[in-house]
Scaffold this motif. Structure first.
Motif, PDB file in Angstrom:
ATOM      1  N   GLY A  83     113.761  89.882  49.177  1.00 32.00           N
ATOM      2  CA  GLY A  83     114.118  91.084  49.922  1.00 32.00           C
ATOM      3  C   GLY A  83     115.430  91.713  49.509  1.00 32.00           C
ATOM      4  O   GLY A  83     115.861  92.688  50.098  1.00 32.00           O
ATOM      5  N   SER A 128     110.512 102.765  60.393  1.00 25.35           N
ATOM      6  CA  SER A 128     111.250 101.547  60.066  1.00 25.35           C
ATOM      7  C   SER A 128     112.361 101.866  59.083  1.00 25.35           C
ATOM      8  O   SER A 128     112.373 102.922  58.435  1.00 25.35           O
ATOM      9  CB  SER A 128     110.310 100.494  59.462  1.00 25.35           C
ATOM     10  OG  SER A 128     109.734 100.960  58.261  1.00 25.35           O
ATOM     11  N   ASP A 135     109.815 100.703  52.119  1.00 28.14           N
ATOM     12  CA  ASP A 135     109.727  99.564  53.032  1.00 28.14           C
ATOM     13  C   ASP A 135     109.575  98.317  52.155  1.00 28.14           C
ATOM     14  O   ASP A 135     108.710  98.279  51.269  1.00 28.14           O
ATOM     15  CB  ASP A 135     108.510  99.737  53.939  1.00 28.14           C
ATOM     16  CG  ASP A 135     108.438  98.692  55.038  1.00 28.14           C
ATOM     17  OD1 ASP A 135     108.665  97.501  54.740  1.00 28.14           O
ATOM     18  OD2 ASP A 135     108.142  99.061  56.193  1.00 28.14           O
ATOM     19  N   THR A 136     110.404  97.301  52.373  1.00 29.43           N
ATOM     20  CA  THR A 136     110.383  96.137  51.489  1.00 29.43           C
ATOM     21  C   THR A 136     109.075  95.347  51.542  1.00 29.43           C
ATOM     22  O   THR A 136     108.821  94.519  50.661  1.00 29.43           O
ATOM     23  CB  THR A 136     111.546  95.173  51.818  1.00 29.43           C
ATOM     24  OG1 THR A 136     111.491  94.803  53.195  1.00 29.43           O
ATOM     25  CG2 THR A 136     112.880  95.835  51.519  1.00 29.43           C
ATOM     26  N   THR A 137     108.240  95.603  52.539  1.00 30.06           N
ATOM     27  CA  THR A 137     106.940  94.922  52.571  1.00 30.06           C
ATOM     28  C   THR A 137     106.043  95.404  51.439  1.00 30.06           C
ATOM     29  O   THR A 137     104.956  94.847  51.236  1.00 30.06           O
ATOM     30  CB  THR A 137     106.226  95.143  53.921  1.00 30.06           C
ATOM     31  OG1 THR A 137     106.021  96.547  54.134  1.00 30.06           O
ATOM     32  CG2 THR A 137     107.052  94.576  55.071  1.00 30.06           C
ATOM     33  N   LYS A 187     106.343  94.805  48.488  1.00 27.26           N
ATOM     34  CA  LYS A 187     106.186  93.759  47.468  1.00 27.26           C
ATOM     35  C   LYS A 187     104.855  93.022  47.585  1.00 27.26           C
ATOM     36  O   LYS A 187     104.332  92.540  46.585  1.00 27.26           O
ATOM     37  CB  LYS A 187     107.350  92.770  47.538  1.00 27.26           C
ATOM     38  CG  LYS A 187     107.480  92.009  48.839  1.00 27.26           C
ATOM     39  CD  LYS A 187     108.755  91.170  48.820  1.00 27.26           C
ATOM     40  CE  LYS A 187     108.946  90.432  50.125  1.00 27.26           C
ATOM     41  NZ  LYS A 187     110.217  89.653  50.124  1.00 27.26           N
ATOM     42  N   SER A 188     104.297  92.964  48.794  1.00 21.67           N
ATOM     43  CA  SER A 188     103.015  92.269  48.957  1.00 21.67           C
ATOM     44  C   SER A 188     101.873  93.033  48.301  1.00 21.67           C
ATOM     45  O   SER A 188     100.813  92.465  48.035  1.00 21.67           O
ATOM     46  CB  SER A 188     102.721  92.052  50.443  1.00 21.67           C
ATOM     47  OG  SER A 188     102.575  93.290  51.123  1.00 21.67           O
ATOM     48  N   VAL A 222     102.746 101.837  52.889  1.00 23.39           N
ATOM     49  CA  VAL A 222     104.080 101.663  53.483  1.00 23.39           C
ATOM     50  C   VAL A 222     104.854 102.967  53.286  1.00 23.39           C
ATOM     51  O   VAL A 222     104.529 103.766  52.405  1.00 23.39           O
ATOM     52  CB  VAL A 222     104.851 100.491  52.841  1.00 23.39           C
ATOM     53  CG1 VAL A 222     104.078  99.193  52.985  1.00 23.39           C
ATOM     54  CG2 VAL A 222     105.158 100.772  51.372  1.00 23.39           C
TER      55      VAL A 222
END
Length: 292
Positions: free
Chosen positions: A73, A110, A139-141, A143-144, A172
């Motif tokens: 993150g 967010s 949004d750092t999510t 990466k998924s 995102v």
């Protein structure tokens, strides 16, 4: 390619001096560091405050860490990072514009993190001038949704269209922050943007034309002074919000662009095969590569 070097740091009394000018200091220290094209290069006549030099040395020392060594993150942007109060920011070096490392954008739900920065140049007569600095927040999510590129370097994914398509299509929030570094009127700004945007539209039906008209009207009649901030916020792949603020902190969206084709074309302006800001795309590729 990074090369080993000896960095001479002059330690001065003020902890707030980060000014690469000729400053006379009595004490010098040598520190082995790896210096790349993305890092500041310092020589014997450049001086830094003691706490500032420690900070830069730590960043240089960590610049060559592998991605596995990067904390989850955390963005590993190759830029000097500074702190003002409790707010961290990254300085875009070509324009000296400061970008917060995280922010909340109008219409967003967010906090978003800065993935990379760059600048846009435009040729006027025979001279290229810098028009604005830009930074991409995500949004750092995200990466998924980019796991297929895990382990790749920024230089490897920079020219990978599939990678940036995946960035755009990831469900995102994403936001492009633009900060003007010269005065310009709204019509001129839109004209330059539309010049890059329109050829990228694969279709120009009624829906696309309506979106373009709304986009154009958002800038019509506006005087965009130096320091004006423009946010282009992709809430999802089909809807984009436009916000403009003269004080750098827009609180509401000025327009909603509801067109998947226009939303993608605008993303392609900055992150497609022929980006209007190659430094921005390169920086974002490196920033995203550091967390996936």
């Amino acid at each position: 390619m990074a090369t080993a070097a000896t960095v001479v740091v002059a330690v001065c009394s003020s902890p707030h001096v980060i000014n690469i000018q000729n400053i006379n200091c009595s004490r010098h220290y040598s520190y082995p560091a790896r210096i790349s094209a993305h890092n500041l290069v310092i020589n014997n006549n450049r001086s830094f405050g003691s706490s500032a030099s420690d900070l830069l040395i730590r960043r240089w020392k960590g610049a060559e860490r592998t991605k596995k060594e990067q904390p989850n993150g955390v963005w590993a942007l190759p830029r000097a990072k500074a702190t003002v109060g409790t707010e961290d920011f990254i300085v875009e070096p070509a324009t000296n514009v400061k970008f917060l490392t995280s922010l909340n954008v109008p219409g967003g739900s967010s906090s978003l993190s800065l993935a990379g920065t760059g600048f846009r140049e435009k040729k006027i007569a025979i001279i290229s001038v810098k028009v604005y600095a830009a930074g991409l927040y995500v949004d750092t999510t995200i990466k998924s949704y980019l796991a297929a590129w895990s382990g790749k370097l920024g230089s490897q994914i920079e020219q990978d269209n599939l990678f940036f398509n995946a960035v755009f299509e990831a469900p995102v929030e994403k936001s492009l922050q633009i900060v003007l570094v010269r005065d310009i009127d709204g019509e001129t700004f839109w004209g330059a943007l539309d010049e890059a945007l329109s050829p990228r539209l694969k279709t120009t039906g009624a829906a696309e034309q309506k979106a373009l008209d709304i986009f154009r009207e958002t800038f019509r009649g506006k005087s965009l002074k130096r320091g004006t901030t423009i946010y282009l916020n992709w809430l999802k792949s089909s809807i984009m919000l436009v916000s403009i603020s003269s004080d750098g902190s827009p609180s509401v969206a000025d327009a909603t662009i509801d067109s998947p084709a226009v939303a993608f074309a605008l993303f392609d302006v900055y992150f497609g095969s022929h980006p209007v800001s190659p430094p921005l795309k390169k920086s974002v590729a490196s920033g995203l590569a550091s967390i996936i």
